[in-house]
Design an enzyme around this catalytic site. Structure first.
Site, PDB file in Angstrom:
ATOM      1  CE  LYS A 222      -8.438   6.747   1.314  1.00 37.00           C
ATOM      2  NZ  LYS A 222      -7.364   7.699   1.051  1.00 37.00           N
ATOM      3  CB  CYS A 276      -7.260   5.733  -4.444  1.00 37.68           C
ATOM      4  SG  CYS A 276      -5.960   4.849  -3.578  1.00 37.68           S
TER       5      CYS A 276
HETATM    6  N1  NAD Z   1      -1.780   4.100  -3.887  1.00 29.19           N
HETATM    7  C1  NAD Z   1      -2.274   5.100  -3.200  1.00 29.19           C
HETATM    8  O1  NAD Z   1      -1.986   6.259  -3.495  1.00 29.19           O
HETATM    9  C2  NAD Z   1      -3.190   4.890  -2.013  1.00 29.19           C
HETATM   10  C3  NAD Z   1      -3.538   5.971  -1.208  1.00 29.19           C
HETATM   11  C4  NAD Z   1      -4.359   5.782  -0.115  1.00 29.19           C
HETATM   12  C5  NAD Z   1      -4.879   4.515   0.135  1.00 29.19           C
HETATM   13  N2  NAD Z   1      -4.561   3.483  -0.685  1.00 29.19           N
HETATM   14  C6  NAD Z   1      -5.144   2.181  -0.380  1.00 29.19           C
HETATM   15  O2  NAD Z   1      -4.133   1.355   0.192  1.00 29.19           O
HETATM   16  C7  NAD Z   1      -4.291  -0.011  -0.234  1.00 29.19           C
HETATM   17  C8  NAD Z   1      -3.032  -0.492  -0.903  1.00 29.19           C
HETATM   18  O3  NAD Z   1      -2.808   0.285  -2.058  1.00 29.19           O
HETATM   19  P1  NAD Z   1      -1.405   0.269  -2.812  1.00 29.19           P
HETATM   20  O4  NAD Z   1      -1.456   1.366  -3.819  1.00 29.19           O
HETATM   21  O5  NAD Z   1      -0.286   0.242  -1.845  1.00 29.19           O
HETATM   22  O6  NAD Z   1      -1.504  -1.148  -3.547  1.00 29.19           O
HETATM   23  P2  NAD Z   1      -0.297  -1.960  -4.214  1.00 29.19           P
HETATM   24  O7  NAD Z   1      -0.910  -2.821  -5.235  1.00 29.19           O
HETATM   25  O8  NAD Z   1       0.801  -1.012  -4.599  1.00 29.19           O
HETATM   26  O9  NAD Z   1       0.239  -2.838  -3.011  1.00 29.19           O
HETATM   27  C9  NAD Z   1      -0.436  -3.928  -2.487  1.00 29.19           C
HETATM   28  C10 NAD Z   1       0.579  -5.014  -2.198  1.00 29.19           C
HETATM   29  O10 NAD Z   1      -0.090  -6.059  -1.493  1.00 29.19           O
HETATM   30  C11 NAD Z   1       0.462  -7.289  -1.910  1.00 29.19           C
HETATM   31  N3  NAD Z   1      -0.447  -8.384  -1.577  1.00 29.19           N
HETATM   32  C12 NAD Z   1      -1.604  -8.741  -2.190  1.00 29.19           C
HETATM   33  N4  NAD Z   1      -2.155  -9.787  -1.579  1.00 29.19           N
HETATM   34  C13 NAD Z   1      -1.339 -10.122  -0.552  1.00 29.19           C
HETATM   35  C14 NAD Z   1      -1.357 -11.133   0.450  1.00 29.19           C
HETATM   36  N5  NAD Z   1      -2.355 -12.006   0.523  1.00 29.19           N
HETATM   37  N6  NAD Z   1      -0.333 -11.177   1.321  1.00 29.19           N
HETATM   38  C15 NAD Z   1       0.683 -10.283   1.267  1.00 29.19           C
HETATM   39  N7  NAD Z   1       0.760  -9.315   0.343  1.00 29.19           N
HETATM   40  C16 NAD Z   1      -0.227  -9.236  -0.559  1.00 29.19           C
HETATM   41  C17 NAD Z   1       0.658  -7.094  -3.401  1.00 29.19           C
HETATM   42  O11 NAD Z   1       1.564  -8.022  -3.926  1.00 29.19           O
HETATM   43  C18 NAD Z   1       1.150  -5.644  -3.467  1.00 29.19           C
HETATM   44  O12 NAD Z   1       2.555  -5.545  -3.457  1.00 29.19           O
HETATM   45  C19 NAD Z   1      -5.524  -0.010  -1.120  1.00 29.19           C
HETATM   46  O13 NAD Z   1      -6.660  -0.315  -0.367  1.00 29.19           O
HETATM   47  C20 NAD Z   1      -5.625   1.430  -1.593  1.00 29.19           C
HETATM   48  O14 NAD Z   1      -6.945   1.789  -1.932  1.00 29.19           O
HETATM   49  C21 NAD Z   1      -3.720   3.628  -1.735  1.00 29.19           C
END
Ligand code: NAD
Length: 441
Positions: A222, A276
């Site tokens: 990843k 990311c």
């Molecule tokens: N955004 C993308 O395009 C993408 C693509 C692939 C991978 N990722 C990976 O996926 C993961 C999430 O990314 P995202 O873009 O969805 O992030 P995001 O910030 O949109 O979502 C994360 C959510 O987690 C919640 N959160 C934080 N701490 C928490 C806790 N202790 N308990 C419950 N909820 C909690 C936050 O409030 C938030 O709503 C990251 O590791 C990112 O690198 C993201």
């Protein structure tokens, strides 16, 4: 519960799923599994987000085909229920973790959200449950951080009392459901049996390969795939800067380079953003911080990409000279076209730099509430415009009207959106990133 039993519960959809973190990644995943018949509990710490989801409304604002309807339908059917409370997770058979995983200013993983989520989960985890980290993490995180927290908090043993794996997401805002269902996935298991059960789960929503591996392989895959992208974009950006200096057009160069077999060249542009790409290369680099492996290419690529907004400022200065009190219209604040995601967006850096130089940025973005409005109204009284995000709306701009509104009738295009001939016909002076060919002729 043994893995065979869990697999049977996956096959007949009686397994209870939980998704921790209902952001860009977790929410569509939760909705898809709910659509496939699983009872899904979604957990997030943001009450407002939970309330919107429970009303059947998607909190994601950009163009996201199919997502709003899917959320409305699975909430309406009762298959997806969102909460801020971890207690209902006592019943969960499978828990996916999708919280944010940023890096700090020193480029070191900042795992506050991940640690907190894993700790809260450990306090309610039932025996026999399968925990899957979908968040992108530094290679080694499952073994060094997630596993010890769960084992210490619960007293359970991995592969006996609970199971642990990772299945990194490959989504992208604007294509969330498409990527989730159509793109292949890698599942990393604590042992082969766990990986096999995970693959059975993901094959329910993924219409492509689901490859099995161990934790470390899945973690490296990843972070390496996003690092590859960052490095490739940095290469395109460096070629763009070379073309500018030599009186050439990077877009023509790119087209011809790609005719050579195996020479793909990505788009140069005003910078790289999102949650990311700006941090995943650092996650990969951090994994060997104490090993003596000389990591040189990754930081160099990061440096090139984070300084592209600085280059945009230079292009603006070349047109305006002194920036003090100049009004600069910024077209696009999100990092990605047709998305509302402004995390780490190059426009944020541009705004900071312009303000530091005494200029007054005026921001337009059709997907971000604070910056919505009519482009032409915002352009009124501005000296020039800088196009930072390739939102579809900007390819349909009335260039003649824009040229008339801007004091200098200049647009700096950081995304190759505006056709040079159309700009010329409209009387708009077009400055293209990576292209000085017309000035040279
Ligand atoms: N955004 C993308 O395009 C993408 C693509 C692939 C991978 N990722 C990976 O996926 C993961 C999430 O990314 P995202 O873009 O969805 O992030 P995001 O910030 O949109 O979502 C994360 C959510 O987690 C919640 N959160 C934080 N701490 C928490 C806790 N202790 N308990 C419950 N909820 C909690 C936050 O409030 C938030 O709503 C990251 O590791 C990112 O690198 C993201």
């Amino acid at each position: 519960m043994a893995l065979a039993e869990l697999k049977a519960k996956i096959n007949d959809r009686s397994a209870i799923l939980a998704v921790i973190g209902l952001g860009y990644v977790g929410l569509p995943v939760a909705a898809l599994f709910a659509q496939k018949g699983f009872q899904v509990i979604g957990v997030d710490i943001k009450q407002q987000r939970i309330d919107r989801i429970n009303q059947g409304i998607s909190p994601i604002e950009g163009k996201e085909p199919g997502l709003s309807d899917l959320i409305a339908s699975v909430v309406d059917s009762g298959k997806l229920v969102a909460t801020t409370d971890y207690q209902p997770l006592r019943d969960a058979d499978i828990i996916l973790i999708d919280v944010e995983t940023p890096v700090n200013d020193e480029h070191v993983p900042e795992y506050h959200a991940l640690r907190s989520a894993v700790q809260s989960l450990a306090s309610v985890l039932k025996k026999g449950a399968l925990v899957i980290v979908e968040s992108t993490v530094m290679p080694g995180t499952l073994e060094k951080i997630v596993l010890p927290i769960i084992e210490e908090e619960t007293g359970f043993q991995c592969n006996t009392d609970f199971y642990l794996g990772n299945c990194p997401e490959r989504v992208m805002p604007g294509k969330l459901l498409h990527n989730l269902t159509k793109m292949s996935r890698v599942v990393g298991g604590g042992n082969e049996e766990t990986a096999d059960v995970m693959a059975a789960l993901y094959r329910i929503i993924v219409e492509a390969d689901v490859d099995t591996a161990d934790w470390i392989t899945a973690e490296i895959v990843k972070t390496a795939e996003n690092t590859y992208r960052d490095v490739q974009i940095a290469f395109a950006n460096e070629v763009a800067l070379i073309c500018e200096a030599l009186g050439a057009d990077v877009w023509k160069v790119r087209e011809l380079v790609r005719k050579s077999p195996g020479r793909e060249m990505l788009f140069p542009g005003a910078g790289v953003g999102g949650h990311c790409i700006p941090k995943d290369p650092w996650l990969l680099a951090s994994s060997v911080r104490d090993t003596g492996v000389p990591v040189r290419l990754i930081p160099a690529a990061r440096e090139i990409n984070t300084t592209m907004p600085h280059h945009l400022v230079r292009l603006v200065e070349a047109q305006l000279g002194e920036l003090k009190r100049r009004k600069v219209l910024i077209l696009g604040y999100a990092y990605l076209h047709d998305s509302d995601d402004d995390r780490n967006s190059p426009s944020q850096i541009l705004v900071r730099l312009l303000e530091k130089a005494g200029a007054q940025p005026v921001i337009h973005d059709p997907f971000i509430s604070a910056y919505k409005g009519q482009v032409l109204e915002k352009a009124d009284g501005c000296d020039l415009a800088v196009l930072m995000t390739a939102h579809s709306e900007y390819s349909k701009l009335n260039l003649k009207a824009l040229a008339a509104k801007l004091k200098k009738s200049i647009l700096v295009d950081g995304r190759n959106v505006i056709d040079p001939e159309s700009a010329e016909q409209a009387g708009l002076i077009l400055v293209r990133l990576g292209d000085t060919s017309r000035e040279a002729n």
